[in-house]
Enzyme design. Structure first.
Site, mmCIF file in Angstrom:
data_model
loop_
_atom_site.group_PDB
_atom_site.id
_atom_site.type_symbol
_atom_site.label_atom_id
_atom_site.label_comp_id
_atom_site.label_asym_id
_atom_site.label_seq_id
_atom_site.Cartn_x
_atom_site.Cartn_y
_atom_site.Cartn_z
ATOM 1 N N GLN A 35 0.858 -1.195 0.000
ATOM 2 C CA GLN A 35 0.000 0.000 0.000
ATOM 3 C C GLN A 35 0.893 1.245 0.000
ATOM 4 O O GLN A 35 1.565 1.525 0.992
ATOM 5 C CB GLN A 35 -0.869 -0.025 1.254
ATOM 6 C CG GLN A 35 -1.726 1.187 1.471
ATOM 7 C CD GLN A 35 -2.373 1.152 2.862
ATOM 8 O OE1 GLN A 35 -2.403 0.110 3.516
ATOM 9 N NE2 GLN A 35 -2.866 2.276 3.315
ATOM 10 N N GLY A 36 0.914 1.977 -1.103
ATOM 11 C CA GLY A 36 1.786 3.147 -1.239
ATOM 12 C C GLY A 36 1.013 4.441 -1.047
ATOM 13 O O GLY A 36 0.641 5.097 -2.032
ATOM 14 N N SER A 42 1.671 6.773 2.210
ATOM 15 C CA SER A 42 2.441 7.768 2.964
ATOM 16 C C SER A 42 3.651 8.256 2.179
ATOM 17 O O SER A 42 4.255 7.506 1.399
ATOM 18 C CB SER A 42 2.935 7.161 4.279
ATOM 19 O OG SER A 42 1.862 6.662 5.026
ATOM 20 N N SER A 46 5.020 -0.909 3.710
ATOM 21 C CA SER A 46 5.312 -2.210 4.327
ATOM 22 C C SER A 46 5.356 -3.310 3.267
ATOM 23 O O SER A 46 4.482 -3.378 2.394
ATOM 24 C CB SER A 46 4.227 -2.575 5.356
ATOM 25 O OG SER A 46 4.177 -1.622 6.381
ATOM 26 N N GLU A 59 -9.116 -1.837 7.117
ATOM 27 C CA GLU A 59 -7.912 -2.057 7.907
ATOM 28 C C GLU A 59 -8.278 -2.211 9.383
ATOM 29 O O GLU A 59 -7.523 -2.780 10.150
ATOM 30 C CB GLU A 59 -6.990 -0.844 7.697
ATOM 31 C CG GLU A 59 -5.548 -1.074 8.044
ATOM 32 C CD GLU A 59 -4.636 0.046 7.545
ATOM 33 O OE1 GLU A 59 -4.998 0.715 6.560
ATOM 34 O OE2 GLU A 59 -3.587 0.243 8.151
ATOM 35 N N GLU A 87 -3.617 10.251 18.008
ATOM 36 C CA GLU A 87 -4.100 11.644 18.123
ATOM 37 C C GLU A 87 -5.131 11.923 17.033
ATOM 38 O O GLU A 87 -6.176 12.541 17.291
ATOM 39 C CB GLU A 87 -2.924 12.631 17.994
ATOM 40 C CG GLU A 87 -1.953 12.619 19.170
ATOM 41 C CD GLU A 87 -0.964 11.463 19.122
ATOM 42 O OE1 GLU A 87 -0.915 10.753 18.090
ATOM 43 O OE2 GLU A 87 -0.248 11.254 20.119
HETATM 44 C C1 LIG Z 1 4.162 -0.283 11.383
HETATM 45 C C2 LIG Z 1 3.756 0.733 10.337
HETATM 46 C C3 LIG Z 1 3.381 0.301 9.078
HETATM 47 C C4 LIG Z 1 3.033 1.237 8.096
HETATM 48 N N1 LIG Z 1 2.725 0.778 6.837
HETATM 49 C C5 LIG Z 1 2.403 1.658 5.883
HETATM 50 C C6 LIG Z 1 2.118 1.198 4.559
HETATM 51 O O1 LIG Z 1 2.181 -0.002 4.271
HETATM 52 N N2 LIG Z 1 1.808 2.111 3.618
HETATM 53 C C7 LIG Z 1 1.728 3.448 3.901
HETATM 54 O O2 LIG Z 1 1.380 4.212 2.999
HETATM 55 N N3 LIG Z 1 2.015 3.923 5.140
HETATM 56 C C8 LIG Z 1 2.363 3.066 6.140
HETATM 57 N N4 LIG Z 1 2.666 3.518 7.395
HETATM 58 C C9 LIG Z 1 2.708 4.958 7.636
HETATM 59 C C10 LIG Z 1 1.584 5.471 8.509
HETATM 60 O O3 LIG Z 1 0.374 5.504 7.790
HETATM 61 C C11 LIG Z 1 1.992 6.864 9.007
HETATM 62 O O4 LIG Z 1 3.129 6.691 9.844
HETATM 63 C C12 LIG Z 1 0.897 7.534 9.780
HETATM 64 O O5 LIG Z 1 -0.176 7.884 8.944
HETATM 65 C C13 LIG Z 1 1.411 8.827 10.476
HETATM 66 O O6 LIG Z 1 2.040 9.661 9.565
HETATM 67 P P1 LIG Z 1 3.525 10.202 9.835
HETATM 68 O O7 LIG Z 1 4.401 9.055 10.205
HETATM 69 O O8 LIG Z 1 3.918 11.042 8.666
HETATM 70 O O9 LIG Z 1 3.416 11.119 11.142
HETATM 71 P P2 LIG Z 1 2.916 12.632 11.186
HETATM 72 O O10 LIG Z 1 1.654 12.787 10.440
HETATM 73 O O11 LIG Z 1 4.065 13.517 10.809
HETATM 74 O O12 LIG Z 1 2.601 12.806 12.738
HETATM 75 C C14 LIG Z 1 3.646 13.052 13.710
HETATM 76 C C15 LIG Z 1 2.964 13.266 15.059
HETATM 77 O O13 LIG Z 1 2.132 14.436 15.003
HETATM 78 C C16 LIG Z 1 0.794 14.124 15.386
HETATM 79 N N5 LIG Z 1 -0.149 14.901 14.573
HETATM 80 C C17 LIG Z 1 -0.103 15.114 13.226
HETATM 81 N N6 LIG Z 1 -1.146 15.868 12.823
HETATM 82 C C18 LIG Z 1 -1.877 16.128 13.948
HETATM 83 C C19 LIG Z 1 -3.087 16.849 14.186
HETATM 84 N N7 LIG Z 1 -3.758 17.441 13.191
HETATM 85 N N8 LIG Z 1 -3.551 16.897 15.456
HETATM 86 C C20 LIG Z 1 -2.890 16.296 16.486
HETATM 87 N N9 LIG Z 1 -1.736 15.598 16.311
HETATM 88 C C21 LIG Z 1 -1.237 15.518 15.055
HETATM 89 C C22 LIG Z 1 0.638 12.634 15.080
HETATM 90 O O14 LIG Z 1 -0.383 12.066 15.862
HETATM 91 C C23 LIG Z 1 2.031 12.100 15.443
HETATM 92 O O15 LIG Z 1 2.119 11.892 16.840
HETATM 93 C C24 LIG Z 1 3.026 2.624 8.385
HETATM 94 C C25 LIG Z 1 3.404 3.053 9.672
HETATM 95 C C26 LIG Z 1 3.779 2.126 10.647
HETATM 96 C C27 LIG Z 1 4.208 2.623 12.000
#
Ligand SMILES: Cc1cc2nc3c(=O)[nH]c(=O)nc-3n(C[C@H](O)[C@H](O)[C@H](O)COP(=O)(O)OP(=O)(O)OC[C@H]3O[C@@H](n4cnc5c(N)ncnc54)[C@H](O)[C@@H]3O)c2cc1C
Length: 362
Positions: free
Chosen positions: A118-119, A121, A153, A233, A346
């Site tokens: 799944q692409g 992020s 992933s 999911e 969050e």
């Molecule tokens: C084990 C794992 C598997 C994953 N697999 C995939 C995958 O297969 N494909 C894929 O596309 N993605 C995948 N992801 C990515 C995942 O979807 C993102 O990590 C997730 O959506 C959070 O985005 P970010 O990491 O950019 O964090 P950010 O969005 O940068 O957030 C950073 C922090 O800020 C907080 N925050 C952000 N915006 C707000 C707001 N408006 N209000 C309050 N708090 C806020 C968040 O809660 C977090 O604590 C995976 C992640 C993990 C950990």
């Protein structure tokens, strides 16, 4: 189809057919084991129940899929993360791909012949998914994709990717494709993780040509597709993850020398609350309901229960996480991701506050 009879027949079949994993516990070994389990279940019909006939399924309610996942993952025949990919991606293909394409590709996923990823992020777009910038531009009968994805992933083992791209401004400017990962211009780079199971990848797209026939839905349907995918999911996928957590809870009770009944009771309560909630969600899905924002509650409960379980492991098996080379350590570390993947805690709480409780923006 009688659901309890289905479960009894499946259990009898699993007792007769030994699908115990081999000694290779590496991620590659886990993916090979998943393919083996899927193949065996598909050939015997189990993996086809609960899926539409049009994509090689045998029909019946989605509950049957949840039961297969519960039995397979609860018995530790496959790991919950890789196993969940089918539940996330196949419904999306069925709902959005041209019928002929879904009929051709979905059986390959169900039967373990292929893994998919799944692409969504990107380095600058996670929670704020609608800000993603990987561009798809039309060119004759094709689309040309340029950009970078991250945290994809299992991409290093995948044949195809459900890819979210930008084709115009705003939420209406997102468009999804199913992409063959051997297309020229795609570079996949695995990332190191702290728990040592390197499931994530960066995936680069440099002038990647995707036929228009690989579009999922129409131009601009990407946001709707993403919103429809996330509840999957958090429904059938969670049911098998819960079975896995219960199996680990049983293992904790067996290993703890000095079981603290208060801590174990609180952990059980968190797991049981999650299971009750998830059961209701499975039944709503089976009843044809379109799942939405209310599945954010399931996500918060899952993350809470999973982290509580592994915090209890840390407390009741002193030194095990820190000093011993057992499965508990990577599992504990991975449990920290439960409040991140599939939408952070969050963000889920924001959704619950704003969309379910109507508490307004702040
Ligand atoms: C084990 C794992 C598997 C994953 N697999 C995939 C995958 O297969 N494909 C894929 O596309 N993605 C995948 N992801 C990515 C995942 O979807 C993102 O990590 C997730 O959506 C959070 O985005 P970010 O990491 O950019 O964090 P950010 O969005 O940068 O957030 C950073 C922090 O800020 C907080 N925050 C952000 N915006 C707000 C707001 N408006 N209000 C309050 N708090 C806020 C968040 O809660 C977090 O604590 C995976 C992640 C993990 C950990």
């Amino acid at each position: 189809m009688n659901v309890e009879q289905f479960r009894a027949d499946l259990r009898a079949w699993l007792d007769e057919h030994d699908l115990t994993p081999g000694p290779d516990h590496s991620l590659r070994g886990q993916m090979q084991q998943l393919a083996r389990v899927h193949r065996a279940l598909y050939d015997a019909g189990w993996m086809r129940y609960g899926w539409p006939v049009e994509v090689g399924g045998l029909g019946g309610p989605a509950l049957l899929r949840a039961i297969v996942g519960e039995e397979v993952v609860g018995r530790r025949l496959a790991e919950p993360g890789p196993y969940s990919m089918v539940e996330v991606l196949a419904p999306t293909m069925i709902d959005y791909a041209p019928a002929e394409l879904a009929a051709r590709l979905v059986p390959r996923l169900l039967s373990g012949r292929e893994h998919w990823c799944q692409g969504f992020s990107e380095p600058g777009s996670g929670s704020d998914l609608a800000s993603l910038s990987t561009r798809a531009a039309p060119h004759e009968d094709d689309w040309i994709v340029n950009g970078q994805k991250v945290w994809t992933s299992f991409a290093q083992f995948a044949t195809r990717c459900i890819l979210l791209t930008r084709t115009g401004p705003g939420h209406d400017g997102l468009t999804a494709f199913v992409v063959d990962l051997d297309t020229p211009g795609i570079t996949i780079r695995p990332l190191r993780t702290m728990h040592g199971v390197d499931e994530f990848c960066e995936v680069y797209y440099d002038n990647v040509v995707i036929p228009a026939s690989r579009m999922l839905g129409r131009p601009g349907d990407g946001w709707r597709l993403a919103m429809d995918l996330l509840p999957y999911e958090r429904s059938t996928c969670f049911w098998q993850r819960i079975a896995y957590l219960y199996s680990r809870f049983d293992a904790l009770i067996a290993e703890a020398d000095d079981p603290d009944e208060g801590a174990l009771g609180a952990t059980y309560l968190a797991l049981h609350t999650l299971r009750c909630r998830s059961r209701a969600t499975q039944h709503r899905l089976a009843g044809g309901a379109r799942l939405g924002a209310e599945t954010s509650i399931d996500k918060v409960l899952l993350a809470t229960a999973e982290q509580r379980l592994y915090d209890t492991v840390r407390d009741l098996l002193p030194g095990t996480l820190e000093l011993d080379d057992t499965a508990w350590r990577p599992e504990y570390l991975y449990s920290r991701a439960a409040t991140i993947y599939g939408g952070t805690a969050e963000i889920q709480r924001n959704i619950i506050a704003r969309r379910l409780l109507g508490l307004g923006k702040e």
